[in-house]
Design a protein around this motif. Structure first.
Motif, mmCIF file in Angstrom:
data_model
loop_
_atom_site.group_PDB
_atom_site.id
_atom_site.type_symbol
_atom_site.label_atom_id
_atom_site.label_comp_id
_atom_site.label_asym_id
_atom_site.label_seq_id
_atom_site.Cartn_x
_atom_site.Cartn_y
_atom_site.Cartn_z
ATOM 1 N N ILE A 103 0.913 -1.147 0.000
ATOM 2 C CA ILE A 103 0.000 0.000 0.000
ATOM 3 C C ILE A 103 0.954 1.199 0.000
ATOM 4 O O ILE A 103 1.932 1.214 0.764
ATOM 5 N N GLU A 111 -7.226 3.643 -12.940
ATOM 6 C CA GLU A 111 -6.077 3.424 -12.045
ATOM 7 C C GLU A 111 -5.398 2.106 -12.426
ATOM 8 O O GLU A 111 -6.063 1.082 -12.549
ATOM 9 N N VAL A 112 -4.081 2.136 -12.575
ATOM 10 C CA VAL A 112 -3.315 0.911 -12.802
ATOM 11 C C VAL A 112 -2.660 0.522 -11.478
ATOM 12 O O VAL A 112 -1.890 1.318 -10.915
ATOM 13 N N LEU A 125 -4.758 -10.617 -5.557
ATOM 14 C CA LEU A 125 -5.177 -9.291 -5.078
ATOM 15 C C LEU A 125 -6.518 -8.908 -5.691
ATOM 16 O O LEU A 125 -7.390 -8.356 -5.020
HETATM 17 N N1 SAH Z 1 -2.833 1.697 -5.512
HETATM 18 C C1 SAH Z 1 -2.363 0.656 -4.614
HETATM 19 C C2 SAH Z 1 -0.862 0.516 -4.686
HETATM 20 C C3 SAH Z 1 -0.486 -0.907 -4.865
HETATM 21 S S1 SAH Z 1 1.200 -1.231 -5.288
HETATM 22 C C4 SAH Z 1 -2.864 0.887 -3.209
HETATM 23 O O1 SAH Z 1 -3.454 1.938 -2.932
HETATM 24 O O2 SAH Z 1 -2.701 -0.008 -2.362
HETATM 25 C C5 SAH Z 1 1.098 -1.393 -7.044
HETATM 26 C C6 SAH Z 1 0.181 -2.457 -7.567
HETATM 27 O O3 SAH Z 1 0.314 -2.442 -9.004
HETATM 28 C C7 SAH Z 1 0.496 -3.884 -7.153
HETATM 29 O O4 SAH Z 1 -0.651 -4.456 -6.576
HETATM 30 C C8 SAH Z 1 0.886 -4.590 -8.454
HETATM 31 O O5 SAH Z 1 0.493 -5.945 -8.514
HETATM 32 C C9 SAH Z 1 0.150 -3.750 -9.487
HETATM 33 N N2 SAH Z 1 0.679 -3.779 -10.855
HETATM 34 C C10 SAH Z 1 1.982 -3.791 -11.266
HETATM 35 N N3 SAH Z 1 2.053 -3.820 -12.626
HETATM 36 C C11 SAH Z 1 0.763 -3.811 -13.082
HETATM 37 C C12 SAH Z 1 0.170 -3.856 -14.379
HETATM 38 N N4 SAH Z 1 0.903 -3.922 -15.498
HETATM 39 N N5 SAH Z 1 -1.180 -3.855 -14.468
HETATM 40 C C13 SAH Z 1 -1.952 -3.816 -13.348
HETATM 41 N N6 SAH Z 1 -1.452 -3.793 -12.092
HETATM 42 C C14 SAH Z 1 -0.115 -3.789 -11.954
#
Ligand code: SAH
Length: 219
Positions: free
Chosen positions: A66, A89-90, A117
């Motif tokens: 997180i 959001e990615v 996840l």
């Molecule tokens: N926004 C999240 C941050 C999570 S960390 C929060 O508030 O908790 C980043 C996340 O991006 C991870 O869960 C990882 O699995 C995901 N991630 C990494 N590359 C990705 C991709 N190409 N497409 C989708 N998710 C991705």
């Protein structure tokens, strides 16, 4: 296991976190109010209950994190979110960042590449409170062409480059905030799509994110 009780102690710690973010330079009152409203400890294992309001990143499942609240606030502030805007959001991760955007009144389409996840979102505690969050399992490099264009695109993992397909999915006047790899860290980049179809690129501070990876996991 999660602890879904929000006590006055949690609220007090949240208030302190907001003061810390203000001291660190976050000025957007709407963003600060959203962080003050959302119980961050609901997004973490109960083992983190006492420290959930420290301005730190914490582990979630599958080796992911997180983000630090300062980072969430910083990225959100760069966006200037308006209610009813459509956001991609990615990196759903814990759903905390998506919840901040939803609290600001946006419609959020969030993609996660880790199946575990993504699966955890089925029991997302705020399903009824935030029906404006839609969950997708897939590769963020591809975006969500069916739902494009987006007013805003936020990437919450360190990107090796600015994903070209996501630029295509940005509306005119739309903005993307993306941390792009530069040496050991990531530089926060804000891209605005101009009326003539060109892109304006601005650089901000350095941060540390988990990597944005190609493809999605099979389990
Ligand atoms: N926004 C999240 C941050 C999570 S960390 C929060 O508030 O908790 C980043 C996340 O991006 C991870 O869960 C990882 O699995 C995901 N991630 C990494 N590359 C990705 C991709 N190409 N497409 C989708 N998710 C991705």
């Amino acid at each position: 296991m999660k602890n879904y009780t929000d006590t006055w102690q949690h609220k007090g710690l949240r208030n302190k976190l907001v003061s810390t973010l203000r001291d660190k330079g976050i000025t957007d009152e709407k963003v600060l109010a959203a962080i003050n409203t959302i119980p961050r400890h609901f997004f973490l294992d109960s083992a983190f209950d006492k420290i959930a309001y420290e301005d730190r990143a914490f582990p979630i499942a599958e080796g992911q994190t997180i983000s630090q609240p300062y980072t969430d606030a910083y990225q959100t502030q760069l966006f200037e979110v308006q209610p009813y805007q459509i956001i991609l959001e990615v990196g759903t991760g814990s759903v905390y960042q998506a919840t901040v955007l939803a609290e600001l009144g946006a419609k959020v389409f969030t993609i996660e590449r880790q199946k575990k996840l993504f699966g955890d979102n089925k029991t997302f505690i705020f399903k009824n409170k935030y029906p404006n969050i839609k969950f997708f399992y897939g590769d963020g490099f591809e975006g969500l062409p069916t739902y494009a264009p987006f007013d805003k695109i936020i990437i919450t993992a360190g990107a090796p480059f600015i994903p070209p397909k996501l630029l295509d999915q940005l509306s005119v006047g739309g903005r993307m905030v993306v941390p792009v790899n530069e040496g050991e860290h990531q530089r926060m980049i804000r891209i605005t799509k101009m009326r003539d179809g060109s892109f304006n690129e601005e650089s901000f501070d350095y941060f540390s994110f988990v990597p944005m990876l190609q493809g999605k996991t099979g389990r």
